[in-house]
Scaffold this motif. Structure first.
Motif, PDB file in Angstrom:
ATOM      1  N   VAL A   1      41.339  55.326  34.570  1.00 50.09           N
ATOM      2  CA  VAL A   1      41.207  54.151  35.435  1.00 50.09           C
ATOM      3  C   VAL A   1      40.423  53.043  34.745  1.00 50.09           C
ATOM      4  O   VAL A   1      40.727  51.861  34.930  1.00 50.09           O
ATOM      5  N   ALA A   2      39.417  53.401  33.946  1.00 48.27           N
ATOM      6  CA  ALA A   2      38.611  52.382  33.265  1.00 48.27           C
ATOM      7  C   ALA A   2      39.436  51.599  32.251  1.00 48.27           C
ATOM      8  O   ALA A   2      39.124  50.436  31.965  1.00 48.27           O
ATOM      9  N   SER A   3      40.490  52.196  31.729  1.00 45.26           N
ATOM     10  CA  SER A   3      41.319  51.498  30.736  1.00 45.26           C
ATOM     11  C   SER A   3      42.355  50.571  31.377  1.00 45.26           C
ATOM     12  O   SER A   3      43.001  49.795  30.679  1.00 45.26           O
ATOM     13  N   ASP A   4      42.505  50.622  32.682  1.00 48.63           N
ATOM     14  CA  ASP A   4      43.494  49.785  33.369  1.00 48.63           C
ATOM     15  C   ASP A   4      42.908  48.396  33.636  1.00 48.63           C
ATOM     16  O   ASP A   4      41.819  48.270  34.206  1.00 48.63           O
ATOM     17  N   ALA A   5      43.618  47.357  33.258  1.00 45.80           N
ATOM     18  CA  ALA A   5      43.122  45.986  33.388  1.00 45.80           C
ATOM     19  C   ALA A   5      42.883  45.570  34.837  1.00 45.80           C
ATOM     20  O   ALA A   5      42.056  44.684  35.097  1.00 45.80           O
ATOM     21  N   SER A   6      43.564  46.164  35.788  1.00 39.07           N
ATOM     22  CA  SER A   6      43.382  45.800  37.194  1.00 39.07           C
ATOM     23  C   SER A   6      42.107  46.372  37.798  1.00 39.07           C
ATOM     24  O   SER A   6      41.662  45.927  38.846  1.00 39.07           O
TER      25      SER A   6
ATOM     26  N   LEU B   1      36.297  52.402  43.222  1.00 39.96           N
ATOM     27  CA  LEU B   1      36.819  51.393  42.298  1.00 39.96           C
ATOM     28  C   LEU B   1      36.891  50.050  42.997  1.00 39.96           C
ATOM     29  O   LEU B   1      37.142  49.982  44.200  1.00 39.96           O
ATOM     30  N   VAL B   2      36.702  48.995  42.243  1.00 43.21           N
ATOM     31  CA  VAL B   2      37.012  47.649  42.711  1.00 43.21           C
ATOM     32  C   VAL B   2      38.183  47.200  41.856  1.00 43.21           C
ATOM     33  O   VAL B   2      38.092  47.185  40.618  1.00 43.21           O
ATOM     34  N   VAL B   3      39.290  46.887  42.529  1.00 42.49           N
ATOM     35  CA  VAL B   3      40.498  46.493  41.800  1.00 42.49           C
ATOM     36  C   VAL B   3      40.919  45.090  42.214  1.00 42.49           C
ATOM     37  O   VAL B   3      40.688  44.660  43.340  1.00 42.49           O
ATOM     38  N   GLN B   4      41.534  44.390  41.285  1.00 44.34           N
ATOM     39  CA  GLN B   4      42.011  43.036  41.512  1.00 44.34           C
ATOM     40  C   GLN B   4      43.459  42.963  41.070  1.00 44.34           C
ATOM     41  O   GLN B   4      43.771  43.220  39.906  1.00 44.34           O
ATOM     42  N   VAL B   5      44.347  42.667  42.017  1.00 42.74           N
ATOM     43  CA  VAL B   5      45.780  42.563  41.729  1.00 42.74           C
ATOM     44  C   VAL B   5      46.315  41.290  42.372  1.00 42.74           C
ATOM     45  O   VAL B   5      45.650  40.666  43.193  1.00 42.74           O
ATOM     46  N   ALA B   6      47.525  40.914  42.023  1.00 45.92           N
ATOM     47  CA  ALA B   6      48.116  39.676  42.545  1.00 45.92           C
ATOM     48  C   ALA B   6      48.418  39.780  44.034  1.00 45.92           C
ATOM     49  O   ALA B   6      48.172  38.855  44.796  1.00 45.92           O
ATOM     50  N   ASP B   7      48.961  40.936  44.453  1.00 45.53           N
ATOM     51  CA  ASP B   7      49.456  41.047  45.825  1.00 45.53           C
ATOM     52  C   ASP B   7      49.667  42.519  46.158  1.00 45.53           C
ATOM     53  O   ASP B   7      49.354  43.402  45.351  1.00 45.53           O
ATOM     54  N   MET B   8      50.214  42.795  47.337  1.00 49.16           N
ATOM     55  CA  MET B   8      50.421  44.180  47.763  1.00 49.16           C
ATOM     56  C   MET B   8      51.399  44.929  46.843  1.00 49.16           C
ATOM     57  O   MET B   8      51.145  46.090  46.513  1.00 49.16           O
ATOM     58  N   PRO B   9      52.516  44.321  46.386  1.00 51.61           N
ATOM     59  CA  PRO B   9      53.345  45.042  45.414  1.00 51.61           C
ATOM     60  C   PRO B   9      52.563  45.394  44.139  1.00 51.61           C
ATOM     61  O   PRO B   9      52.768  46.463  43.557  1.00 51.61           O
ATOM     62  N   GLY B  10      51.649  44.513  43.723  1.00 52.19           N
ATOM     63  CA  GLY B  10      50.799  44.816  42.569  1.00 52.19           C
ATOM     64  C   GLY B  10      49.879  45.992  42.844  1.00 52.19           C
ATOM     65  O   GLY B  10      49.641  46.831  41.970  1.00 52.19           O
ATOM     66  N   TYR B  11      49.380  46.081  44.067  1.00 49.83           N
ATOM     67  CA  TYR B  11      48.544  47.223  44.450  1.00 49.83           C
ATOM     68  C   TYR B  11      49.363  48.514  44.449  1.00 49.83           C
ATOM     69  O   TYR B  11      48.911  49.542  43.940  1.00 49.83           O
ATOM     70  N   HIS B  12      50.571  48.461  44.998  1.00 46.33           N
ATOM     71  CA  HIS B  12      51.422  49.655  45.011  1.00 46.33           C
ATOM     72  C   HIS B  12      51.748  50.124  43.593  1.00 46.33           C
ATOM     73  O   HIS B  12      51.777  51.337  43.328  1.00 46.33           O
ATOM     74  N   ALA B  13      51.959  49.179  42.673  1.00 47.32           N
ATOM     75  CA  ALA B  13      52.209  49.543  41.275  1.00 47.32           C
ATOM     76  C   ALA B  13      50.978  50.229  40.674  1.00 47.32           C
ATOM     77  O   ALA B  13      51.107  51.222  39.943  1.00 47.32           O
ATOM     78  N   LEU B  14      49.791  49.737  41.002  1.00 49.30           N
ATOM     79  CA  LEU B  14      48.556  50.345  40.532  1.00 49.30           C
ATOM     80  C   LEU B  14      48.416  51.763  41.089  1.00 49.30           C
ATOM     81  O   LEU B  14      48.051  52.691  40.361  1.00 49.30           O
ATOM     82  N   VAL B  15      48.717  51.947  42.374  1.00 49.88           N
ATOM     83  CA  VAL B  15      48.653  53.277  42.998  1.00 49.88           C
ATOM     84  C   VAL B  15      49.583  54.238  42.265  1.00 49.88           C
ATOM     85  O   VAL B  15      49.195  55.368  41.938  1.00 49.88           O
TER      86      VAL B  15
ATOM     87  N   LEU C   1      48.106  54.932  38.623  1.00 51.69           N
ATOM     88  CA  LEU C   1      46.829  55.621  38.456  1.00 51.69           C
ATOM     89  C   LEU C   1      46.608  56.827  39.353  1.00 51.69           C
ATOM     90  O   LEU C   1      45.863  57.729  39.000  1.00 51.69           O
ATOM     91  N   PHE C   2      47.200  56.818  40.546  1.00 50.89           N
ATOM     92  CA  PHE C   2      46.850  57.859  41.510  1.00 50.89           C
ATOM     93  C   PHE C   2      47.985  58.828  41.811  1.00 50.89           C
ATOM     94  O   PHE C   2      47.788  60.031  41.823  1.00 50.89           O
ATOM     95  N   THR C   3      49.168  58.314  42.067  1.00 51.22           N
ATOM     96  CA  THR C   3      50.286  59.160  42.491  1.00 51.22           C
ATOM     97  C   THR C   3      50.705  60.132  41.397  1.00 51.22           C
ATOM     98  O   THR C   3      51.039  61.275  41.683  1.00 51.22           O
ATOM     99  N   THR C   4      50.671  59.697  40.160  1.00 56.27           N
ATOM    100  CA  THR C   4      51.116  60.549  39.053  1.00 56.27           C
ATOM    101  C   THR C   4      50.075  61.590  38.652  1.00 56.27           C
ATOM    102  O   THR C   4      50.368  62.471  37.860  1.00 56.27           O
TER     103      THR C   4
END
Length: 165
Positions: free
Chosen positions: A95-100, A115-129, A132-135
């Motif tokens: 997670v620390a290596s992820d730019a978001s 974690l504190v994460v910063q993404v463009a929008d909800m689709p960006g959040y889903h991509a992060l999930v 980093l998390f689902t897999t």
């Protein structure tokens, strides 16, 4: 500050320089010296000492998330299924290596990470999930809180008052 405990002893000049740099790290050495009421040579030497000692980790520009289209901030709690040292370290590194991911904390009690994460929008959040998390089969629970209003954001550290010796 106690040097014996791994802390660098800071005097009033060091504290003044640190406060000025926390407010505006873009100041030239000349401008910083003038505002700190020291010579440019002293200023340069002090800032170099604070940098080498790790007190000043780096100098950065703070960017506007709104103007750059990265407008969704989430605070995310992560609980792992197994908390072995190697599993915690592996998750933290990923997670620390992820730019978001702007901030990553191991916490206790409660979840394993916040974690504190910063993404463009909800689709960006889903991509992060997904990324980093689902897999990760070891992630048991993810709980996200989405910011609806930022009342304060200030990365500065409150510095101690110089001692009156």
């Amino acid at each position: 500050m106690n040097e014996d405990a791994g802390y660098l002893k800071l005097d009033a000049t060091d504290l003044r320089l640190l406060e000025l740099l926390q407010n505006d790290a873009s100041l030239s050495n000349q401008a910083l010296a003038e505002r700190a009421h020291v010579s440019p040579a002293t200023c340069l030497r002090r800032v170099a000492r604070l940098t080498v000692a790790g007190v000043i980790e780096r100098r950065v520009a703070l960017l506007s998330v709104e103007k750059l289209g990265a407008g969704l901030t989430a605070v995310v709690e992560i609980t792992l299924d197994r908390q072995g040292a190697e599993l915690l370290a592996a998750f933290e590194a990923r997670v620390a290596s992820d730019a978001s991911v702007q901030q990553c904390y191991r916490v206790s009690p409660g979840p394993d990470f916040v974690l504190v994460v910063q993404v463009a929008d909800m689709p960006g959040y889903h991509a992060l999930v997904q990324r980093l998390f689902t897999t990760d089969a070891n992630v048991r629970n993810v709980k996200a809180y989405f910011s609806v209003h930022r009342a304060k954001f200030d990365p500065r550290i409150a510095l101690p008052l110089p001692s009156q010796a």
